[in-house]
Design an enzyme around this catalytic site. Structure first.
Site, PDB file in Angstrom:
ATOM      1  N   TYR A  49       0.768  -1.206   0.054  1.00 22.68           N
ATOM      2  CA  TYR A  49      -0.065   0.007   0.125  1.00 22.68           C
ATOM      3  C   TYR A  49       0.973   1.194  -0.019  1.00 22.68           C
ATOM      4  O   TYR A  49       2.275   1.296  -0.168  1.00 22.68           O
ATOM      5  CB  TYR A  49      -1.115  -0.032   1.258  1.00 22.68           C
ATOM      6  N   ARG A  80      -6.313 -14.827  10.621  1.00 23.22           N
ATOM      7  CA  ARG A  80      -7.328 -15.638  10.106  1.00 23.22           C
ATOM      8  C   ARG A  80      -7.759 -16.438  11.122  1.00 23.22           C
ATOM      9  O   ARG A  80      -8.964 -17.327  11.077  1.00 23.22           O
ATOM     10  CB  ARG A  80      -6.867 -16.247   8.871  1.00 23.22           C
TER      11      ARG A  80
END
Length: 464
Positions: free
Chosen positions: A244, A430
């Site tokens: 990013y 996760r």
């Protein structure tokens, strides 16, 4: 015994517009009746004016679940209270709200959250208040996607649920194809290297940011941090990883600028340092500030150079004096061609190297380990003094087609039992989505009795 107002000893958590009971023992905190030594994983950690009840943190996870249009664009919803609040209820010490755009064009997708407007504060406040009410700390990751912005939520782009294939989000679905930005501009600077007109590509061509644009970005990062404080958020993390915008500036692969924001290490880190400085000025001195970086791009053989572990170590040594309290050590994300040797220690080994290098210089910087941390013993050993034997090659079990240069990146230092911890906290993502009660299961596997929510006490001693 009759229930009366006089013998009601749980008035609930104060400061909320609804009742939620105070827990007898904060969930995820060891009970006094434990006789065995408490592992570091379940010991509290004080950072500035805040205290983590244990060392298990919920890492930011994209959920793509905010409105793309209308007055609620970018605002968190009850979905975020349900998901993030659940992790706080079940013992995590710090729960991060996902990557949150500091500008509308800073989102990854039209359905990602933002904090560019005061109108977004109330929704964030509802989420942070609930997280904090359960004894956890609420955190937010402030971000700008840069050239990876204006892509569609993954479940809208493929017939395969959970697909990682990106698709461009046009203006018709809330995207901003004309305002995707990066350190460089033009079709040759798309993230996947494919033209914006190539139907097989998934990213828009960015326009290059001007120095004036960059100054505005720094201001907007600081303004978003101020809004987070007003919303009751306890910890801020700057997202400098995964390809990013900040990572795009750090890397010589994606940053070929010839002004003060490009060139050597000093120029390429300038944006990040300006953002850190601007945020630290506007948030309370008692508020912890974290930074997530990609510690390597896994592109060590690039002819242009790359952001590598040595670059990360150099940066890490600057952070304490800038007011950063913890470095969250991730990797990759800036190039689809990178070969990432994923296994359950591939980033922990790098965190270990950075931590050792910073301490060797006499600097105080907490280190967070993240990536494929799924097992109780694994999490415990990462944080324990002498908890793991770290010898030989940290790439054991990695596919044979990973080149030798890439394997060398995660080569572990040859230490023996009794060595220093590899990190100070673990960030888990996760596994919490698979198992929201993961903190309870870890404690059970380690033979530790910990606090459960008051509402769950009737089942807390049953085998998980």
């Amino acid at each position: 015994m009759s229930f009366t107002r006089d013998n009601h000893n749980n008035p609930g958590v104060k400061g909320l517009p609804y009742f939620t009971p105070q827990h007898a023992v904060s969930p995820g905190t060891p009970n006094a009746k434990n006789t065995a030594p408490v592992p570091t994983l379940f010991k509290p950690l004080s950072i500035r004016g805040s205290t983590l009840r244990n060392r298990i943190l919920v890492a930011p996870m994209c959920q793509y679940s905010t409105a793309a249009f209308g007055p609620e664009t970018g605002s968190l919803t009850d979905y975020h209270i349900a998901t993030l609040g659940h992790y706080a209820l079940k013992g995590a010490a710090l729960v991060f709200i996902e990557a949150t755009g500091v500008q509308p064009s800073g989102r990854i997708s039209p359905n990602c959250p933002g904090l560019w407007s005061d109108a977004q504060i109330p929704a964030l406040r509802r989420v942070s208040d609930f997280i904090n009410s359960q004894g956890a700390l609420s955190g937010i990751q402030l971000a700008h996607a840069g050239r990876k912005g204006s892509t569609a939520a993954p479940w809208t782009t493929s017939s395969k649920p959970g697909s990682k294939i990106s698709a461009r989000a046009g203006a018709d679905v809330g995207g901003w194809p004309e305002d995707v930005v990066g350190p460089m501009g033009g079709e040759e600077w798309t993230w996947d290297g494919k033209s914006s007109t190539d139907p097989s590509g998934g990213f828009w061509a960015p326009r290059g940011l001007t120095e004036e644009d960059i100054s505005q970005l720094v201001e907007d990062w600081a303004s978003a941090a101020e809004r987070a404080v007003k919303a009751g958020v306890k910890v801020i993390e700057i997202h400098g990883a995964h390809g990013y915008l900040i990572h795009q500036f750090l890397s010589p692969i994606s940053n070929r600028r010839r002004d003060k924001y490009g060139g050597g290490f000093e120029g390429r880190t300038r944006l990040l340092i300006e953002i850190i400085t601007a945020i630290r000025k506007v948030i309370p001195e008692t508020m912890p500030l974290f930074l997530r970086i990609s510690s390597t791009e896994w592109q060590e053989t690039s002819k242009l150079g790359s952001w590598d572990v040595e670059s990360s170590i150099r940066l890490a040594k600057l952070l304490p004096d800038l007011g950063v309290d913890l470095l969250d050590v991730s990797s990759g994300g800036n190039n689809p061609q990178a070969k990432i040797p994923m296994h359950n220690n591939y980033q922990v080994a790098i965190a270990d190297r950075i931590r050792a290098a910073v301490k060797a210089d006499g600097k105080e910087l907490l280190i967070g380990a993240v990536g494929l941390i799924t097992e109780a013993e694994q999490a415990r050993d990462i944080l324990e003094e002498g908890g793991a034997t770290r010898t030989g090659n940290g790439t054991d079990g990695v596919e044979a087609d990973i080149d030798k240069e890439t394997k060398a990146v995660v080569q572990m230092t040859e230490t023996k039992d009794g060595g220093a911890p590899q990190a100070d906290v673990v960030l888990v993502a996760r596994q919490f989505m698979r198992e929201p009660e993961w903190v309870f299961r870890v404690a059970y596997k380690l033979g530790l009795d910990i606090g459960w929510p008051s509402q769950f006490l009737r089942v807390s001693f049953q085998k998980l």
